[in-house]
Design a protein around this motif. Structure first.
Motif, short mmCIF file in Angstrom:
data_model
loop_
_atom_site.label_atom_id
_atom_site.label_comp_id
_atom_site.label_asym_id
_atom_site.label_seq_id
_atom_site.Cartn_x
_atom_site.Cartn_y
_atom_site.Cartn_z
N ILE A 1 -3.59 4.96 4.89
CA ILE A 1 -2.85 3.79 4.37
C ILE A 1 -2.73 2.72 5.45
CG2 ILE A 1 -0.60 3.00 3.55
CD1 ILE A 1 -0.25 5.75 2.23
N ASN B 1 2.18 1.75 -3.57
CA ASN B 1 1.15 2.18 -4.49
C ASN B 1 0.77 3.65 -4.29
OD1 ASN B 1 0.81 -0.20 -5.94
ND2 ASN B 1 -0.56 -1.07 -4.39
N ASN B 2 1.17 4.22 -3.16
CA ASN B 2 0.86 5.63 -2.89
C ASN B 2 2.10 6.52 -2.88
OD1 ASN B 2 -2.19 5.99 -1.86
ND2 ASN B 2 -1.45 3.98 -1.21
N SER B 3 3.23 5.99 -3.32
CA SER B 3 4.47 6.76 -3.18
C SER B 3 5.21 6.98 -4.49
CB SER B 3 5.41 6.05 -2.19
OG SER B 3 5.76 4.77 -2.68
N GLY C 1 -2.99 -1.22 -7.67
CA GLY C 1 -1.99 -0.15 -7.65
C GLY C 1 -1.28 0.01 -8.97
N ASN D 1 0.82 -1.22 0.00
CA ASN D 1 0.00 0.00 0.00
C ASN D 1 0.86 1.26 0.00
OD1 ASN D 1 -2.41 -1.40 -0.04
ND2 ASN D 1 -2.61 -1.47 2.19
N GLN E 1 -1.26 11.23 4.57
CA GLN E 1 -1.79 10.02 3.93
C GLN E 1 -1.61 8.78 4.80
OE1 GLN E 1 0.63 10.98 0.16
NE2 GLN E 1 -1.10 9.81 -0.65
N LEU F 1 4.81 10.86 -1.09
CA LEU F 1 4.06 10.40 0.07
C LEU F 1 4.06 11.50 1.12
CD1 LEU F 1 2.65 7.86 1.29
CD2 LEU F 1 4.85 7.28 2.33
#
Length: 428
Positions: free
Chosen positions: A267, A71-73, A118, A68, A263, A259
């Motif tokens: 996460i 997928n967000n960084s 992702g 996770n 967030q 990131l």
């Protein structure tokens, strides 16, 4: 008769969309009540608790969190750009890029569905924007991200190791060659499809773009080397590697500036929900496994196999057939937890290597991820491609057959998957 009734009841509950953990638990409780053995239900809390407290299982929430975080960084975009510079110009262009980027990303994540959500969105958008048919683009994404749990680290391998007590380090090593074969098979299939459908290819990347994309992806590319290198050198266990890759993903996310601190609560909370759901299934499945042992179902099946003159090859064929069928109706982790208490004693009896069996079952579960009606990767990709699950499944068929071919090769030539474990971590 009892075996049939037991699994029939379980499948009925699952078809009625009862949550997997609840269906497994209700089936086990129901059998004890029907046999007037309610007193044995005092074991329920203890069996559920013991099913989720193994040291190996600590790796699961950390691998989920690591995926996770990545997928967000911005890590997914850097890996995709690097893969495009390498193979974007060959037949099938961005389809080949999707497979290669999934193979690279799988060395940091461990979940096919997480990868499809992702990395998959980046892959799908690139192909759709470049004129690829949307159903085919979605099928390539769904199939390519099934590589994730085969090339280590792998959540299914963690589950398998926890249930069977085989070496997780050897399992991780055993997944490399099958994962590479799986990726190469998909790339060959995409090249053939590209020839018939006249799919576009990207221009060959310049030296400058290749250098720049390599520089951008260098730190993420080091993650798999750190994980496997540390395990092989004895610096840390696979469980400790899961913690390390989580910290590494967190540091990269902040270093790249993609990131933000705000967030992290979302996460972490999403990761807790995913991990809790999986561990709840494991808790219920541990009690279900105890029920199977109590009812001597594995012993009955072993006796039946011996009396019918079964061979290791026929037993493997039976396992492949059962898991492929179950994969159409059950989520992969549930298949592991329901069938392993039965398969493992049979494998012991017929001399089937448990490490190779773990790789084979993981590959079979990946086929289930792209076959309807309960293909988890199909649902994940359809959530943003909106192509329809059945059309998507039809487009996935060539890739599912390719995975099946690799699976059969690994099943009947176990030296392929066992080569690296025997080379680096021989049994004493």
């Amino acid at each position: 008769m009892l075996t049939f009734a037991l699994f029939a009841a379980l499948l009925i509950l699952l078809v009625l969309d009862v949550p997997i953990a609840v269906a497994i638990g209700l089936t086990a409780v129901g059998v004890f009540l029907l046999e007037d053995k309610a007193s044995l239900l005092v074991m329920l809390p203890q069996r559920m608790y013991s099913g989720t407290t193994g040291f190996t299982l600590i790796a699961i929430p950390y691998f989920v969190l690591a995926g996770n975080l990545m997928n967000n960084s911005g890590i997914t975009r850097r890996i995709f750009r690097f893969a495009k510079a390498l193979v974007g110009h060959i037949a099938g262009g961005l389809g080949q890029v999707s497979v290669l980027s999934s193979m690279i990303f799988s060395g940091m994540s461990g979940s096919a569905v997480a990868d499809a959500v992702g990395m998959g969105q980046v892959q799908y958008k690139s192909m759709a924007d470049d004129g690829y048919p949307k159903p085919l683009s979605a099928a390539i994404v769904a199939s390519a991200n099934c590589i994730g749990p085969v090339i280590p680290p792998s959540i299914p391998f963690v589950l398998y190791s926890a249930v069977t007590s085989v070496s997780l380090s050897r399992l991780f090593l055993a997944g490399f060659i099958p994962g590479l074969l799986m990726g190469l098979t998909m790339m060959l299939a995409i090249a053939l499809v590209a020839r018939f459908r006249r799919l576009p290819s990207s221009e060959r990347a310049s030296v400058e773009e290749l250098v720049e994309s390599t520089r951008g992806a260098l730190l993420p590319l080091l993650a798999p080397l750190i994980i496997i290198g540390g395990i092989l050198s004895g610096l840390f266990t696979p469980t400790e590697a899961a913690v390390l890759v989580t910290l590494y993903s967190l540091i990269l996310g902040f270093a790249y500036g993609d990131l933000r601190l705000a967030q992290l609560p979302d996460i972490i909370f999403d990761s807790i929900k995913q991990s809790a759901g999986l561990l709840f299934i494991m808790a219920a499945a541990n009690f279900f496994g105890w029920l199977l042992i109590h009812q001597r179902i594995p012993d009955l099946l072993i006796h039946s196999a011996i009396s019918s003159g079964a061979s290791p090859a026929s037993v493997l064929s039976m396992i492949v057939g059962i898991v492929v069928i179950l994969g159409c109706f059950l989520e992969g982790n549930a298949i592991f937890l329901i069938t392993l208490p039965i398969f493992i004693p049979i494998a012991h009896l017929f001399g089937i290597d448990l490490i190779n069996l773990g790789v084979v079952m993981t590959l079979l579960v990946m086929i289930g991820n792209i076959t309807p009606p309960v293909g988890m990767c199909l649902f994940a990709v359809d959530s943003y491609s909106r192509t329809g699950v059945w059309l998507l499944a039809r487009e996935c068929l060539p890739f599912a057959l390719g995975i099946l071919a690799v699976t059969l090769l690994i099943a009947f030539v176990p030296q392929i998957s066992l080569f690296l474990p025997d080379l680096f971590m021989p049994l004493k």
